[in-house]
Design a protein around this motif. Structure first.
Motif, PDB file in Angstrom:
ATOM      1  N   TYR A 162     -25.882  24.157   5.631  1.00  0.00           N
ATOM      2  CA  TYR A 162     -25.427  22.827   5.243  1.00  0.00           C
ATOM      3  C   TYR A 162     -24.224  22.919   4.313  1.00  0.00           C
ATOM      4  CZ  TYR A 162     -30.035  21.431   6.923  1.00  0.00           C
ATOM      5  OH  TYR A 162     -31.159  21.223   7.696  1.00  0.00           O
ATOM      6  N   VAL A 210     -24.108  17.746   1.434  1.00  0.00           N
ATOM      7  CA  VAL A 210     -25.301  17.142   2.044  1.00  0.00           C
ATOM      8  C   VAL A 210     -26.558  17.962   1.804  1.00  0.00           C
ATOM      9  CG1 VAL A 210     -23.838  16.138   3.836  1.00  0.00           C
ATOM     10  CG2 VAL A 210     -25.118  18.241   4.319  1.00  0.00           C
ATOM     11  N   MET A 217     -31.053  11.923   7.662  1.00  0.00           N
ATOM     12  CA  MET A 217     -30.183  11.691   6.520  1.00  0.00           C
ATOM     13  C   MET A 217     -30.948  10.864   5.492  1.00  0.00           C
ATOM     14  SD  MET A 217     -27.017  10.487   8.947  1.00  0.00           S
ATOM     15  CE  MET A 217     -25.734  10.522   7.728  1.00  0.00           C
ATOM     16  N   ARG A 231     -30.307  16.766   1.102  1.00  0.00           N
ATOM     17  CA  ARG A 231     -30.456  15.364   1.543  1.00  0.00           C
ATOM     18  C   ARG A 231     -30.542  15.238   3.061  1.00  0.00           C
ATOM     19  NH1 ARG A 231     -26.463  11.917   0.774  1.00  0.00           N
ATOM     20  NH2 ARG A 231     -24.805  13.488   0.815  1.00  0.00           N
ATOM     21  N   PHE A 232     -29.839  16.105   3.778  1.00  0.00           N
ATOM     22  CA  PHE A 232     -29.807  16.042   5.244  1.00  0.00           C
ATOM     23  C   PHE A 232     -30.609  17.204   5.813  1.00  0.00           C
ATOM     24  CE2 PHE A 232     -25.429  13.765   5.857  1.00  0.00           C
ATOM     25  CZ  PHE A 232     -25.855  12.752   5.009  1.00  0.00           C
ATOM     26  N   HIS A 242     -18.894  15.260  10.371  1.00  0.00           N
ATOM     27  CA  HIS A 242     -18.694  13.966   9.719  1.00  0.00           C
ATOM     28  C   HIS A 242     -17.198  13.721   9.578  1.00  0.00           C
ATOM     29  CE1 HIS A 242     -18.478  11.734   5.651  1.00  0.00           C
ATOM     30  NE2 HIS A 242     -18.652  10.836   6.618  1.00  0.00           N
ATOM     31  N   ASP A 290     -21.019   9.148   2.346  1.00  0.00           N
ATOM     32  CA  ASP A 290     -21.517   9.595   3.648  1.00  0.00           C
ATOM     33  C   ASP A 290     -21.029   8.695   4.781  1.00  0.00           C
ATOM     34  OD1 ASP A 290     -24.660  10.256   2.045  1.00  0.00           O
ATOM     35  OD2 ASP A 290     -23.084  11.699   2.530  1.00  0.00           O
TER      36      ASP A 290
END
Length: 122
Positions: A59, A63, A82, A66-67, A38, A89
Motif C-alpha cells: 500500500y 492509504v 476503503m 485504511r484501505f 487513484h 481520497d
C-alpha cells in the motif's frame, strides 16, 4: 484483449466507507500484481494498492491502514475496501495489472477501464 470494469464508487462523507470492485473479462488473476490506482482531480494517476497471487499486499503510505485490497480469483474480481475516507481520497479509481511488484513501481499493463468516481465530501 483484457477489459476491466470498475464499480462501487459514489459520494460519501469524511470518515465513511466504500467498497470498489473490478471485474476482468479474461483470466488475469494468476498474474502476480493486480492493483488499484487513484487519480485525483488535476493530478497524475498513482498506484495505491497491490495484491499478489501469493496473498501479499502493498500500500501507498497515504492509504495504509485504511484501505484493504483483496481478490476473488474464481470470479476474476479484485476489490478495494476503503475505510476512514478523507477528502483527499476523492478522484477516479482504476484497476489494472502492474508489470512490477511495489506500489512505487507503477507500470500498468492493460488499457484502462472507465474507472469509478469516489467523492469524499460533507
Amino acid at each position: 484483449q483484457v477489459q476491466l470494469v470498475e464499480s462501487g464508487g459514489g459520494l460519501v462523507e469524511p470518515g465513511g466507507s466504500l467498497r470498489l470492485s473490478c471485474a476482468a473479462s479474461g483470466n488475469i488473476f494468476s498474474f502476480a500484481a493486480l492493483g488499484w490506482y487513484h487519480q485525483a482531480p488535476g493530478e497524475q494517476r498513482e498506484l495505491v494498492a497491490l495484491s499478489s497471487d501469493t496473498g501479499n499486499t502493498d500500500y501507498a503510505d497515504s492509504v495504509k491502514g485504511r484501505f484493504t485490497i483483496s481478490r476473488d480469483n474464481a470470479r476474476n474480481t479484485v476489490y478495494l475496501q476503503m475505510n476512514s475516507l478523507k477528502p483527499e481520497d476523492t478522484g477516479v479509481y482504476y484497476c489494472n495489472r502492474n508489470r512490477y511488484w511495489g506500489v512505487y513501481n507503477s507500470d500498468p499493463v492493460y488499457a484502462w477501464g472507465q474507472g469509478t468516481q469516489v467523492t469524499v465530501s460533507s
